[in-house]
Design an enzyme around this catalytic site. Sequence first.
Site, mmCIF file in Angstrom:
data_model
loop_
_atom_site.group_PDB
_atom_site.id
_atom_site.type_symbol
_atom_site.label_atom_id
_atom_site.label_comp_id
_atom_site.label_asym_id
_atom_site.label_seq_id
_atom_site.Cartn_x
_atom_site.Cartn_y
_atom_site.Cartn_z
ATOM 1 N N ARG A 109 43.917 42.251 27.869
ATOM 2 C CA ARG A 109 43.962 42.216 29.342
ATOM 3 C C ARG A 109 45.367 41.828 29.755
ATOM 4 O O ARG A 109 45.895 40.824 29.287
ATOM 5 C CB ARG A 109 42.973 41.207 29.926
ATOM 6 C CG ARG A 109 43.290 40.885 31.384
ATOM 7 C CD ARG A 109 42.274 40.045 32.099
ATOM 8 N NE ARG A 109 41.078 40.812 32.386
ATOM 9 C CZ ARG A 109 40.170 40.462 33.297
ATOM 10 N NH1 ARG A 109 40.334 39.360 34.001
ATOM 11 N NH2 ARG A 109 39.102 41.196 33.488
ATOM 12 N N HIS A 136 40.407 49.580 34.692
ATOM 13 C CA HIS A 136 39.477 48.543 34.223
ATOM 14 C C HIS A 136 38.221 49.260 33.705
ATOM 15 O O HIS A 136 37.152 49.182 34.302
ATOM 16 C CB HIS A 136 39.141 47.601 35.385
ATOM 17 C CG HIS A 136 38.502 46.313 34.972
ATOM 18 N ND1 HIS A 136 38.364 45.928 33.651
ATOM 19 C CD2 HIS A 136 37.960 45.308 35.716
ATOM 20 C CE1 HIS A 136 37.760 44.746 33.605
ATOM 21 N NE2 HIS A 136 37.512 44.347 34.840
ATOM 22 N N GLN A 139 34.649 47.699 33.125
ATOM 23 C CA GLN A 139 33.954 47.363 34.376
ATOM 24 C C GLN A 139 33.128 48.551 34.866
ATOM 25 O O GLN A 139 31.995 48.391 35.335
ATOM 26 C CB GLN A 139 34.987 46.949 35.434
ATOM 27 C CG GLN A 139 34.386 46.629 36.801
ATOM 28 C CD GLN A 139 33.592 45.341 36.822
ATOM 29 O OE1 GLN A 139 34.072 44.313 36.384
ATOM 30 N NE2 GLN A 139 32.366 45.385 37.349
ATOM 31 N N ASP A 232 36.556 45.354 46.285
ATOM 32 C CA ASP A 232 37.266 44.481 45.332
ATOM 33 C C ASP A 232 38.218 43.620 46.159
ATOM 34 O O ASP A 232 38.463 43.908 47.344
ATOM 35 C CB ASP A 232 38.039 45.381 44.334
ATOM 36 C CG ASP A 232 38.859 44.598 43.307
ATOM 37 O OD1 ASP A 232 38.537 43.417 43.060
ATOM 38 O OD2 ASP A 232 39.817 45.173 42.745
ATOM 39 N N CYS A 273 33.196 44.044 41.599
ATOM 40 C CA CYS A 273 33.485 43.672 40.203
ATOM 41 C C CYS A 273 33.528 42.156 40.025
ATOM 42 O O CYS A 273 33.319 41.676 38.903
ATOM 43 C CB CYS A 273 34.794 44.307 39.749
ATOM 44 S SG CYS A 273 36.172 43.982 40.867
ATOM 45 N N ARG A 318 28.226 43.521 32.359
ATOM 46 C CA ARG A 318 29.527 43.524 31.668
ATOM 47 C C ARG A 318 29.327 43.224 30.181
ATOM 48 O O ARG A 318 29.949 43.830 29.321
ATOM 49 C CB ARG A 318 30.482 42.479 32.267
ATOM 50 C CG ARG A 318 30.899 42.671 33.704
ATOM 51 C CD ARG A 318 31.659 43.943 33.945
ATOM 52 N NE ARG A 318 32.758 44.122 32.997
ATOM 53 C CZ ARG A 318 33.916 43.429 32.995
ATOM 54 N NH1 ARG A 318 34.169 42.537 33.921
ATOM 55 N NH2 ARG A 318 34.849 43.660 32.078
#
Length: 330
Positions: A109, A136, A139, A232, A273, A318
Amino acid sequence: MANISLKGRDFLKLLDFTPAEIAYLIDLAADLKAKKKAGIPHASCAGKNIALIFEKTSTRTRCSFEVAARDLGAGVTYLDPSGSQIGRKESIADTARVLGSMFDGIEYRGFGQEIVETLAKYAPVPVWNGLTDEFHPTQILADFLTIREHFGTLKGKKLVYYGDARFNMGNSLMVGCAKMGLDFVACSPAAYKPAADLVSTCEKIAAETGATIAFETDPIKAARGADAIYTDVWVSMGEPVEVWEERVNALSPYQVNRAVMDASKEGAIFLHCLPAYHDLNTAIGREMGQRFGREAMEVTDEVFESPASLVFQEAENRMHTIKAVMAATL
Ligand code: CP
Ligand code: NVA
């Protein structure tokens, strides 16, 4: 499911995968979720070891990789944003070869997509993207598992993304929808659209899958007929604090609130998310709330806490989807 093998593959962005491969990962996640709920052991990666590199902070992604790895029987080493030589004293290419000699898989990440791509180029083991500025992808697997659990299907569903569509979530949702045959709408000011070359790539994919890609500046018009409303944070990790003012000014009309949910299809769901600034119960939420005279940023607390909000099911997913990525590629 039987004809697909992703053994040894990296998981860097959804553009690298066919719709059948993405469906395979979602199916596998559903299967692993069912096994976990039933208490059926599934330690298919026993004896393996994985490294987690986090150059940005995380709750969900880190915990998902750690719990999923343990469920699969694998050992985990976590490298935090300051606890390694990466980038400062050692290049990504060198890090890739060192970690690749000790571990069976590496999660990264961090910042630019090129960093995770370089890591994958030099590491002889699978590399998984746990979020970059551009994408991402893990996700999206969780988001799509959640949509599928709720509606029973992905194809033909309309997903509207509100906010800054130029960053990781807007980009990745557009790619995911194009691949899996959903109708994607980015609802934002015109200047906050995803990059033109990515839009054109997604339009080409959409032409083959039956998906559609659209842009709308009117938040109520965009919501009409929507099955899923997504947003988001307005300021992402790694961005300077100075951009808050510009974002609040530009994106306030794009907050997901009751009017947006009311304009969407009956039975529409809300996804995020996370983490979310839906109230003033966080240090940054409070600071920015006071500074800009707001009780919430990208989503109202009312929508976040409403029955339409599946954000915690999505967060749990997730773990199941990240587990699928590891189980499939290791
Ligand atoms: N959604 C997500 O990636 O959350 P974290 O930043 O907590 O990992
Ligand atoms: N766009 C957000 C996503 C967090 C999961 C960020 O990059 O901070």
